[in-house]
Structures are given as C-alpha cells and as structure tokens.
Enzyme design. Structure first.
Site, PDB file in Angstrom:
ATOM      1  N   ARG A   1       0.850  -1.188   0.000  1.00  0.00           N
ATOM      2  CA  ARG A   1       0.000   0.000   0.000  1.00  0.00           C
ATOM      3  C   ARG A   1       0.888   1.242   0.000  1.00  0.00           C
ATOM      4  O   ARG A   1       1.923   1.279   0.656  1.00  0.00           O
ATOM      5  CB  ARG A   1      -0.935   0.000   1.215  1.00  0.00           C
ATOM      6  CG  ARG A   1      -2.186  -0.844   0.973  1.00  0.00           C
ATOM      7  CD  ARG A   1      -3.142  -0.825   2.131  1.00  0.00           C
ATOM      8  NE  ARG A   1      -2.616  -1.566   3.264  1.00  0.00           N
ATOM      9  CZ  ARG A   1      -1.998  -1.029   4.299  1.00  0.00           C
ATOM     10  NH1 ARG A   1      -1.860   0.290   4.396  1.00  0.00           N
ATOM     11  NH2 ARG A   1      -1.534  -1.787   5.261  1.00  0.00           N
TER      12      ARG A   1
ATOM     13  N   TYR B   1      -1.888  -3.237  -6.784  1.00  0.00           N
ATOM     14  CA  TYR B   1      -1.570  -4.125  -5.665  1.00  0.00           C
ATOM     15  C   TYR B   1      -2.527  -4.014  -4.479  1.00  0.00           C
ATOM     16  O   TYR B   1      -2.829  -2.911  -4.009  1.00  0.00           O
ATOM     17  CB  TYR B   1      -0.147  -3.834  -5.158  1.00  0.00           C
ATOM     18  CG  TYR B   1       0.291  -4.834  -4.120  1.00  0.00           C
ATOM     19  CD1 TYR B   1       0.773  -6.078  -4.507  1.00  0.00           C
ATOM     20  CD2 TYR B   1       0.165  -4.563  -2.767  1.00  0.00           C
ATOM     21  CE1 TYR B   1       1.139  -7.019  -3.561  1.00  0.00           C
ATOM     22  CE2 TYR B   1       0.534  -5.504  -1.812  1.00  0.00           C
ATOM     23  CZ  TYR B   1       1.022  -6.733  -2.221  1.00  0.00           C
ATOM     24  OH  TYR B   1       1.376  -7.657  -1.286  1.00  0.00           O
TER      25      TYR B   1
ATOM     26  N   LYS C   1      -9.534  -2.201   2.326  1.00  0.00           N
ATOM     27  CA  LYS C   1      -9.232  -1.073   3.199  1.00  0.00           C
ATOM     28  C   LYS C   1     -10.041   0.173   2.813  1.00  0.00           C
ATOM     29  O   LYS C   1     -10.513   0.910   3.683  1.00  0.00           O
ATOM     30  CB  LYS C   1      -7.726  -0.756   3.150  1.00  0.00           C
ATOM     31  CG  LYS C   1      -6.846  -1.887   3.696  1.00  0.00           C
ATOM     32  CD  LYS C   1      -7.285  -2.300   5.061  1.00  0.00           C
ATOM     33  CE  LYS C   1      -6.273  -3.103   5.854  1.00  0.00           C
ATOM     34  NZ  LYS C   1      -5.925  -4.433   5.375  1.00  0.00           N
TER      35      LYS C   1
ATOM     36  N   HIS D   1     -10.071  -2.619  12.030  1.00  0.00           N
ATOM     37  CA  HIS D   1      -9.039  -3.483  11.430  1.00  0.00           C
ATOM     38  C   HIS D   1      -8.799  -4.670  12.366  1.00  0.00           C
ATOM     39  O   HIS D   1      -7.766  -4.765  13.021  1.00  0.00           O
ATOM     40  CB  HIS D   1      -7.760  -2.639  11.261  1.00  0.00           C
ATOM     41  CG  HIS D   1      -6.715  -3.251  10.386  1.00  0.00           C
ATOM     42  ND1 HIS D   1      -5.429  -2.760  10.350  1.00  0.00           N
ATOM     43  CD2 HIS D   1      -6.731  -4.273   9.508  1.00  0.00           C
ATOM     44  CE1 HIS D   1      -4.712  -3.473   9.488  1.00  0.00           C
ATOM     45  NE2 HIS D   1      -5.477  -4.395   8.979  1.00  0.00           N
TER      46      HIS D   1
ATOM     47  N   SER E   1      -0.976  -3.980  10.314  1.00  0.00           N
ATOM     48  CA  SER E   1      -0.656  -4.866   9.198  1.00  0.00           C
ATOM     49  C   SER E   1       0.624  -5.654   9.482  1.00  0.00           C
ATOM     50  O   SER E   1       1.593  -5.096   9.992  1.00  0.00           O
ATOM     51  CB  SER E   1      -0.481  -4.049   7.925  1.00  0.00           C
ATOM     52  OG  SER E   1      -1.665  -3.336   7.668  1.00  0.00           O
TER      53      SER E   1
ATOM     54  N   CYS F   1       1.162  -7.921  11.704  1.00  0.00           N
ATOM     55  CA  CYS F   1       1.445  -8.117  13.131  1.00  0.00           C
ATOM     56  C   CYS F   1       0.643  -9.269  13.731  1.00  0.00           C
ATOM     57  O   CYS F   1       0.464  -9.333  14.954  1.00  0.00           O
ATOM     58  CB  CYS F   1       1.199  -6.837  13.907  1.00  0.00           C
ATOM     59  SG  CYS F   1       2.401  -5.553  13.516  1.00  0.00           S
TER      60      CYS F   1
ATOM     61  N   ASP G   1      -9.135  -9.851   9.135  1.00  0.00           N
ATOM     62  CA  ASP G   1      -8.591  -8.517   8.854  1.00  0.00           C
ATOM     63  C   ASP G   1      -9.535  -7.376   9.226  1.00  0.00           C
ATOM     64  O   ASP G   1      -9.085  -6.344   9.676  1.00  0.00           O
ATOM     65  CB  ASP G   1      -8.222  -8.403   7.367  1.00  0.00           C
ATOM     66  CG  ASP G   1      -7.238  -7.275   7.081  1.00  0.00           C
ATOM     67  OD1 ASP G   1      -6.213  -7.192   7.785  1.00  0.00           O
ATOM     68  OD2 ASP G   1      -7.495  -6.470   6.172  1.00  0.00           O
TER      69      ASP G   1
ATOM     70  N   ARG H   1       1.720 -12.403  -0.741  1.00  0.00           N
ATOM     71  CA  ARG H   1       0.395 -12.749  -0.208  1.00  0.00           C
ATOM     72  C   ARG H   1      -0.183 -13.996  -0.842  1.00  0.00           C
ATOM     73  O   ARG H   1       0.084 -14.305  -1.996  1.00  0.00           O
ATOM     74  CB  ARG H   1      -0.570 -11.586  -0.489  1.00  0.00           C
ATOM     75  CG  ARG H   1      -0.155 -10.253   0.133  1.00  0.00           C
ATOM     76  CD  ARG H   1      -0.696 -10.086   1.510  1.00  0.00           C
ATOM     77  NE  ARG H   1      -0.053  -9.002   2.255  1.00  0.00           N
ATOM     78  CZ  ARG H   1      -0.525  -8.555   3.421  1.00  0.00           C
ATOM     79  NH1 ARG H   1      -1.610  -9.067   3.952  1.00  0.00           N
ATOM     80  NH2 ARG H   1       0.107  -7.615   4.077  1.00  0.00           N
TER      81      ARG H   1
HETATM   82  P1  GTP Z   1      -2.031  -8.094   7.350  1.00  0.00           P
HETATM   83  O1  GTP Z   1      -2.644  -9.094   6.443  1.00  0.00           O
HETATM   84  O2  GTP Z   1      -0.968  -7.269   6.701  1.00  0.00           O
HETATM   85  O3  GTP Z   1      -3.042  -7.226   8.025  1.00  0.00           O
HETATM   86  O4  GTP Z   1      -1.193  -8.917   8.475  1.00  0.00           O
HETATM   87  P2  GTP Z   1      -1.681  -9.754   9.745  1.00  0.00           P
HETATM   88  O5  GTP Z   1      -1.917  -8.841  10.902  1.00  0.00           O
HETATM   89  O6  GTP Z   1      -2.789 -10.650   9.361  1.00  0.00           O
HETATM   90  O7  GTP Z   1      -0.374 -10.594  10.115  1.00  0.00           O
HETATM   91  P3  GTP Z   1      -0.029 -12.142   9.924  1.00  0.00           P
HETATM   92  O8  GTP Z   1      -0.854 -13.033  10.791  1.00  0.00           O
HETATM   93  O9  GTP Z   1      -0.041 -12.448   8.477  1.00  0.00           O
HETATM   94  O10 GTP Z   1       1.457 -12.174  10.474  1.00  0.00           O
HETATM   95  C1  GTP Z   1       2.455 -11.313   9.983  1.00  0.00           C
HETATM   96  C2  GTP Z   1       3.823 -11.809  10.375  1.00  0.00           C
HETATM   97  O11 GTP Z   1       3.911 -11.914  11.791  1.00  0.00           O
HETATM   98  C3  GTP Z   1       4.133 -13.187   9.809  1.00  0.00           C
HETATM   99  O12 GTP Z   1       5.462 -13.193   9.359  1.00  0.00           O
HETATM  100  C4  GTP Z   1       3.975 -14.095  10.991  1.00  0.00           C
HETATM  101  O13 GTP Z   1       4.798 -15.229  10.889  1.00  0.00           O
HETATM  102  C5  GTP Z   1       4.350 -13.209  12.178  1.00  0.00           C
HETATM  103  N1  GTP Z   1       3.638 -13.605  13.418  1.00  0.00           N
HETATM  104  C6  GTP Z   1       2.297 -13.828  13.558  1.00  0.00           C
HETATM  105  N2  GTP Z   1       1.995 -14.212  14.826  1.00  0.00           N
HETATM  106  C7  GTP Z   1       3.171 -14.222  15.510  1.00  0.00           C
HETATM  107  C8  GTP Z   1       3.514 -14.516  16.872  1.00  0.00           C
HETATM  108  O14 GTP Z   1       2.672 -14.855  17.712  1.00  0.00           O
HETATM  109  N3  GTP Z   1       4.833 -14.385  17.204  1.00  0.00           N
HETATM  110  C9  GTP Z   1       5.776 -14.007  16.295  1.00  0.00           C
HETATM  111  N4  GTP Z   1       7.042 -13.905  16.712  1.00  0.00           N
HETATM  112  N5  GTP Z   1       5.492 -13.722  15.004  1.00  0.00           N
HETATM  113  C10 GTP Z   1       4.197 -13.825  14.615  1.00  0.00           C
HETATM  114  C1  SPV Z   2      -2.828  -4.934   5.287  1.00  0.00           C
HETATM  115  O1  SPV Z   2      -1.783  -4.413   4.876  1.00  0.00           O
HETATM  116  O2  SPV Z   2      -3.334  -4.639   6.387  1.00  0.00           O
HETATM  117  C2  SPV Z   2      -3.483  -5.961   4.459  1.00  0.00           C
HETATM  118  C3  SPV Z   2      -3.061  -6.063   3.062  1.00  0.00           C
HETATM  119  O3  SPV Z   2      -4.385  -6.623   4.904  1.00  0.00           O
HETATM  120  S1  SPV Z   2      -3.766  -4.854   2.058  1.00  0.00           S
HETATM  121  O4  SPV Z   2      -4.901  -5.455   1.346  1.00  0.00           O
HETATM  122  O5  SPV Z   2      -2.764  -4.427   1.092  1.00  0.00           O
HETATM  123  O6  SPV Z   2      -4.253  -3.752   2.848  1.00  0.00           O
HETATM  124 MN    MN Z   3      -4.677  -6.185   7.223  1.00  0.00          MN
END
Ligand code: GTP
Ligand code: SPV
Ligand code: MN
Length: 610
Positions: free
Chosen positions: A85, A224, A233, A253, A275, A277, A300, A393
C-alpha cells in the site's frame, strides 16, 4: 466535445449489455467509459466460466503463472515498484481539511477530482473495463452494503471474486435504486494501438483517494492489494468508518475468533493488530492448550454493531483472505496451509519452484535448491535477498478455511466478549494487560504503537503510534474517532461491553530473540483472557492494568525458558518515561480534538507510575 480517437459511447462493445436497470449505476458506468475510453466493457457475473476466461487471459499475457502442484491456482508477480500500500499517495478528500485530521493526507475534493479526471482521461485505452458489483458482509443482511468497482485490471476482477461477494449474487441486491459505493480503479497504463502489454501494468503516478461525503473511492496507478482491491481497506475501513460514525457503529481493522473452552463455554474475541502483526495467524489459531478449540470468522476487518440485547456484535465484511505468505508454514499456521492446498488461490510476489509450486521464507525449514524468485530471477539458497517479497500474499476463498465457524455468514454477527489491541514492540509492552474499564481500554487502543512493517511502503522497524491499528484507515479526524469509541461505550451497559486487553507477542530479549514463542501458544494468553471475563483467572495489579503473574497463565507443556516468560510479562517502570514522552507527542499531534477522557487516562497513568 470529444478528443479524436476516443471511441464514443455507442461504439464501445459491451457497454450496453448491462445486466441491470439500476439507473445511477448505468449512468456512472457510461460516464466512466466515456472518460477512460476502454476498448470494451465487461460486466462481471462472478461465474466459474468467467474465472476460467479471465485467468486464462492473465496467463496468456504473463500476469499469472498456472501452478502445476495446486488445483486452479496461480502466481502473480507485481512490478517491483508496486508491492505494498502506498501511504504517501493515499488521500482523504473531505470537504473541510480539519475533518481529515493529522493521520490522513488531505486534498480538497474538487482539486483532487481535477487532477484525477485528467489522469483517468483515456487511461483505459486498449484495455477492458470490468464492472464488478460486490457486497461487503452477508448478502442476507437487512441492508446489504453494496459497491461497484470499475477496473481495467483482470487481476483485480478475479481477486475481487475471492475477496468479496461478487457478481450476479451482489447485483441481485441492487434493484433499481439501492445505494452503493462507487469505486473507480485504473492501473494508469493505456495501450496505444498495437502496443504489447506488460505482465503487471501500473503507473509511477499513484493516487488512492477517498471522498467520504460522497462515499466514493478513486484509485489510480497501482494494481496491488489494498491500493486496488477497493472493497478492502478503502471501502470497509476508510469509507466504512465514516458510515459507522454516522450510523452509530464501528468499522475496525480486526480479526474475529471463536473460542470454546474445555468446559464448552464459548467466547468471541476481536483483535486489532497493525498490518503484518499477526491477525491472520491468530484468526487461524490451533491452540496448544489441551481441550481448547478455536474457530475462524475473519482475519482482517470487523464491523461491530450493538445488537437488540445490548451486546456488541461483529461481522466480517470480507469473503476471502489476503494473507501474508512469509512465515506461513505447517509449524506456524497449519490451518492456512490446509486452506491454501485446496487450490483456487492467487499468490502474489511469492517464489515459484521448478515443479510449479509456490515457496516463501518459512514455508519449509530448508529452501529448495533452485527457485524463480518473485522478480523472475534464478534464486539459490545462497542468494542475498529473500525469494519471496516480505509482504507477498496468498488470496483464497473464506469457505476453504478448515476452521471456519459455522456462523461466519450470519448477518446478525457474533457477540464479542473481548477486544484485543496489539502491536509489535521489542520493549516496554507486556505480553498481555487487561484494561480497567472501557475508557481505559480506549486509551490502550488510542496509544497503541508498533514497529512499521513491509505492508506499506516506507522504512521498516520504526516505532509509531497506530491507534486501534487504524492509523492508515480512519476516514475522519482521529480525535473524533476516539470520541466516537468513548460515546459508544458511555451509551452502553458496562456489564455487556467487551473487556479490552493489550497484547504484545513481539517483545525481545537483550540478544534480540522473541521472549514469547507466540503463534499456537498465544492460546495460553486467550485462555487467561476468557478466565478474566469469567472471573476465574488471577492477575497482578500494575500501573498499566491487570497483568498475569507467570503462574496465572497455563504453561503446561510450554517449550520456553521460564525467565523469558517472566520477562515477557514484566512491567518495567524504568522503560516508561520515554514511552510517556511518545504518548505526549502523539496527543499533541492530535490537538484540541483529543477527548478530555483520554487526557485524564494519561494523567492517571502518570500518577500510577509514580
Ligand atoms: P495483514 O494481512 O498485513 O493485516 O497482516 P496480519 O496482521 O494478518 O499478520 P499475519 O498473521 O499475516 O502475520 C504477519 C507476520 O507476523 C508473519 O510473518 C507471521 O509469521 C508473524 N507472526 C504472527 N503471529 C506471531 C507470533 O505470535 N509471534 C511471532 N514472533 N510472530 C508472529
Ligand atoms: C494490510 O496491509 O493490512 C493488508 C493487506 O491486509 S492490504 O490489502 O494491502 O491492505
Ligand atoms: Mn490487514
């Protein structure tokens, strides 16, 4: 007055084959076609046939590679300049600048429309214009939240089919005059006659603009993710938060998760993390704690409304997952793996193996000896750069999630008993803390901070405030947004409000390692949270709120150093003067619109810290 060479209305094939009698929609589609001058117009119906046609076209032009190892699945590689983004090019064009506040880039809507109208003029030349009707949230809702995205990207059209209730099923809800959000998207790469296309058309000039008063979105130049899949979003959060303010609900979110204890007690939780996290991972949690069950409702976005019984109910507006690939593997997120392997997926910016499968860092412990990396280069394990882009992704339909809760499509939503706010902080923030009440919980959310990630362009690893993980997505002034949160709580029965918690899975030891194993072991924290709600779990009172002592968490079978766990939970007053300065700066940035209640919470925190 027409520019020569631009096809006039009647000559654009497909324009008049509209499967709708909705007058505003027809007028808008004609207006956009007239402006952007596409070669033809396609009204998307969301059928399997259409999917086959579009994915085949995308394979032929080189945007998609068909995977040989997974059914009906494809890999896309974006232009290396179009991978996240674009925060700096995202605008909130409210009529009055103060309504945008300090978290949004603002431009006058009239000025923005003048600029973007000129960009859109002829921008679809040589391309197909897809008209994509969609619905955010259940189609069976009393007032389904409708939208139409007009796009010149077939990749966007097929992705919208995965991410939203799209095509004929949505259009059915339009009738002749239903309200809908107008979402206009162009990659900004018109083709001259005879000019060959590129696999990922996009433009150096990018604008992702939101017109909150009109409930309209204009996006230009990027293909993207959140820049182009405008139901996500742009609609569900930026426009959604404005609608939610006006109608008395919340667009957030947040993931939505169902937890069942060994005794069979059910709790629903919603969690806001910035994002990249951990939302998708927590949403698909497989508890390590014996007897606990977790089911998925969303990963999300959550729309939260009070129900007739006075409780807060959550609905996931989306229809699919657009999850971070790196770090996803059988060890960390087996649910996502089983979901992906059923096929019907589009991957973006992952690496492709020699046998036609996908790969990314963390998928397997050992990388294959040879890959084609996300930029199409030969890749070997000794290559300096990762094979998959850090924000690459997977995109899959929600119904393929093996842990999907049966009530996922219920228009009434699910009653939330806990809200979690979490960020990525190497120091200062304990693993979990319970707020004292709703107002204190809003303070935790309002001061949430996180190190930046690769999900947006810009520097990675910088600590910044990310209120309710919504910094980039609040469609109005952040101070008014906090006031809205406070007012909703003040108008509710406190006994029925969700309890609010802060979490941090990412605290690190002096040597940089994570102190808490995270992932599936986060179930231990969730079990403590439900224990607090049910009155069965103990805690220590700290200046920040109630924090478990290590003995208050169920650590049976946990593979972690007890000293690390204690350190993950620790509240160190010595770390707080610096943090208080950062919060003070943040509140100063917000200015006069910061609600008095949050100043009071800040003062009370300072007092408790001594
Ligand atoms: P968006 O789709 O961008 O909103 O991301 P998200 O908040 O859904 O994050 P996601 O669950 O995809 O995790 C993002 C990164 O954090 C990945 O590389 C995971 O492996 C890492 N991660 C997720 N949960 C944990 C955790 O409990 N501990 C650690 N150390 N890393 C984590
Ligand atoms: C985020 O970045 O929080 C996502 C991916 O879930 S996007 O669709 O690019 O916003
Ligand atoms: Mn997200």
């Amino acid at each position: 007055m027409r520019t020569t060479g631009v096809p006039t209305l009647s000559t654009i094939p497909g324009l008049d084959s509209a499967p709708t009698t909705h007058r505003t929609l027809l007028a808008w589609v004609h207006e956009v076609a007239d402006l952007t001058a596409p070669q033809r117009v396609v009204w998307c119906d969301g059928s399997d046939d259409e999917w086959r046609r579009l994915t085949t076209d995308l394979v032929n032009v080189g945007t998609l590679v068909r995977l040989r190892q997974q059914p009906n699945s494809f890999a896309a590689a974006s232009d290396p300049s179009d991978v996240a983004r674009v925060e700096d090019c995202t605008y909130l064009c409210s009529k009055d600048e103060p309504d945008a506040g300090p978290t949004n880039n603002w431009m006058d809507p009239v000025d923005m429309k003048i600029i973007m109208t000129e960009l859109y003029r002829g921008s679809m030349r040589g391309r197909t214009m897809y008209v994509v009707p969609f619905c955010m949230g259940p189609l069976t809702a009393a007032h389904p939240k409708l939208g139409v995205e007009i796009t010149d990207s077939a990749y966007v059209a097929v992705s919208m089919r995965l991410m939203t209730r799209m095509g004929a099923m949505a259009l059915e809800k339009f009738g002749d005059d239903a309200e809908f959000v107008k979402a206009l998207h162009s990659v900004g790469a018109p083709l001259k006659p005879g000019q060959a296309d590129v696999p990922w058309p996009c433009s150096d000039v990018k604008y992702i603009s939101h017109f909150p008063e009109e409930r309209a979105i204009w996006s230009y130049g990027s293909g993207y993710g959140g820049n182009s899949l405008l139901g996500k979003k742009s609609y569900s959060l930026r426009i959604g938060s404005v609608v939610a303010r006006d109608e008395g609900w919340l667009a957030e979110h947040m993931l939505i998760l169902k937890l069942t204890s060994p005794a069979g007690a059910v709790h629903y939780a919603a969690a806001a993390f910035p994002s990249a996290c951990g939302k998708t991972n927590l949403a698909m949690l497989q508890p390590t704690l014996p007897g606990w069950k977790a089911e998925t409702l969303g990963d999300d976005i959550a729309w939260l409304r009070f129900g007739p019984d006075g409780r807060l109910y959550a609905v996931n507006p989306e229809f699919g997952f657009f999850g971070v690939a790196p770090g996803t593997g059988y060890r960390t997120n087996p649910v996502a793996m089983r979901m992906i392997e059923q096929g019907n997926a589009i991957f973006t910016n992952v690496a492709v193996t020699d046998t036609g499968d996908v790969w990314w860092e963390g998928l397997t412990e050992q990388a294959p000896q040879h890959l084609t990396d996300w930029q199409g280069r030969d890749w070997h394990p000794d290559f300096a750069e990762p094979a998959a882009h850090p924000s690459s992704r997977f995109c899959t339909p929600i119904q393929q999630c093996p842990t999907l809760a049966p009530e996922w499509d219920d228009p009434a939503g699910v009653p939330i008993s806990a809200i979690l706010f979490g960020g990525r902080r190497a120091t200062t923030m304990p693993l979990v803390v319970e707020s004292r009440d709703w107002q204190h919980g809003v303070f935790l959310g309002a001061t949430l901070s996180s190190e930046t990630t690769g999900a947006t362009d810009g520097e990675v690893g910088v600590v910044r405030r990310d209120p309710m993980a919504m910094r980039l997505f609040i469609g109005y002034h952040v101070g008014d947004y906090f006031a809205h949160w406070l007012a909703l709580g003040a108008g509710a029965d406190p006994a029925k409000l969700p309890r609010i918690f802060g979490v941090n899975w990412f605290r690190r030891g002096a040597d940089g390692r994570f102190l808490w194993p995270g992932f599936r072991d986060n179930s231990r924290v969730l079990a403590w949270i439900t224990g607090r709600i049910d009155g069965t779990a103990d805690a220590v009172d700290t200046p920040l709120g109630a924090v478990p002592a290590a003995g208050d968490l169920d650590l049976t079978g946990l593979d972690a150093d007890p000293g690390d766990v204690a350190e993950a939970l620790a509240v160190h007053p010595g770390e707080w003067p610096a943090e208080l300065d950062l919060i003070r700066d943040w509140f100063t940035t917000i200015g006069d619109k910061l609600p008095r209640e949050l100043h009071d919470e800040f003062d009370a925190l300072v007092r408790r810290l001594g």
